[in-house]
Design a protein around this motif. Structure first.
Motif, mmCIF file in Angstrom:
data_model
loop_
_atom_site.group_PDB
_atom_site.id
_atom_site.type_symbol
_atom_site.label_atom_id
_atom_site.label_comp_id
_atom_site.label_asym_id
_atom_site.label_seq_id
_atom_site.Cartn_x
_atom_site.Cartn_y
_atom_site.Cartn_z
ATOM 1 N N VAL A 131 0.846 -1.198 0.000
ATOM 2 C CA VAL A 131 0.000 0.000 0.000
ATOM 3 C C VAL A 131 0.885 1.253 0.000
ATOM 4 N N PHE A 186 -5.427 -4.281 0.595
ATOM 5 C CA PHE A 186 -5.514 -4.361 2.054
ATOM 6 C C PHE A 186 -5.309 -5.794 2.537
ATOM 7 N N TYR A 211 -4.713 2.656 5.322
ATOM 8 C CA TYR A 211 -5.359 2.482 4.016
ATOM 9 C C TYR A 211 -6.377 3.598 3.775
#
Lengths: 174, 174
Positions: free
Chosen positions: B23, B165, B150
């Motif tokens: 991420v 995720f 996130y």
């Protein structure tokens, strides 16, 4: 000592969903105090292409009820996803907790090595070993949507702390 | 089948932290493409009184390393919380995963019924049974800070999906 799946995880769903219900109570009180229509909060998103609060709560509910049911090898109860008020979302949580309590814990406890097949979006299916489905799909998704609900409301100004998120965990404080 | 704590949870930390590192890679690419200084993302918050991205990543790291260490009955390695760049946050994740791998899995597996005492803020201490500490404190907090990281980046416009995720979970798709 070894862990039974049902003894470990059913309390996780119960504590997490009850905490979410308490978070929604604070959202409702916030809306009243600010003279904001509750539907503004229910429809709030952190980004235009992220899900709104109502849908976050519905999916958190689905993770608990579908996770427990699929581990037990029974069909999950279906809810219609029509909630538009905070009160209705709290009722959805109640119905979810009531359903989870009906699931056979012996069947859940026998699921660790069983292959679980579950829908992934409208056409795909996922397949995982029971214990992997629980630990790497159900729980991360469950907490994702609990946290997203909390974060949406924090972003809107509702006064919430980590204790509201964690809920009634079995902890002594000194 | 019963679940061993270490076999169940060490992969959860590893998959979750590696997903977070991925991420952060997407955040870095987003900053480059938008000609945004990465420090803007590293300091972003969803609300003025919520923690910034850097702190969210640090606490996710702490939950994994402190959780594993306290279950094993050893002192967690301390990190200085001085990360100010995405690259440094990724290195923090690497150091965390390396530390978690050094923790004695036999000691972790023997911790289910042991009383764990851990700091709660600067002055208080929490006490929980090992398995409760893991399931009702470490994991909810771990996922909270992964999700908050996130959500901050999604809010900033980084293109991320649920697969980013969840990370490299052991799932077959059909």
């Amino acid at each position: 000592m070894s862990l039974s799946i049902s003894q470990t995880y059913l309390p996780v769903f119960e504590i997490g969903l009850n905490a979410l219900s308490g978070v929604l109570d604070k959202a409702s009180a916030f809306a009243a105090s600010k003279k904001v229509d509750e539907s503004v909060l229910v429809g709030w998103r952190l980004a235009p292409d992220m899900l709104a609060l109502a849908r976050q709560v519905q999916i958190a509910s689905d993770m608990a009820k579908n996770g427990a049911a699929r581990l037990a090898g029974v069909e999950p109860r279906r809810f219609e996803d029509t909630e538009t008020t905070i009160q209705q979302l709290k009722e959805r949580i109640e119905k979810t907790l009531a359903f989870v309590k009906t699931v056979d814990t012996t069947a859940i406890d026998a699921s660790a090595d069983r292959e679980i097949t579950f829908p992934l979006g409208p056409t795909n299916k996922g397949q995982m070993r029971g214990v992997d489905y629980l630990n790497h799909f159900v729980l991360p998704n469950f907490y994702f949507h609990l946290t997203a609900s909390y974060a949406i409301l924090r972003h809107c100004g509702v006064e919430l702390g980590k204790r509201d998120f964690l809920g009634a965990i079995p902890m002594k404080m000194t």
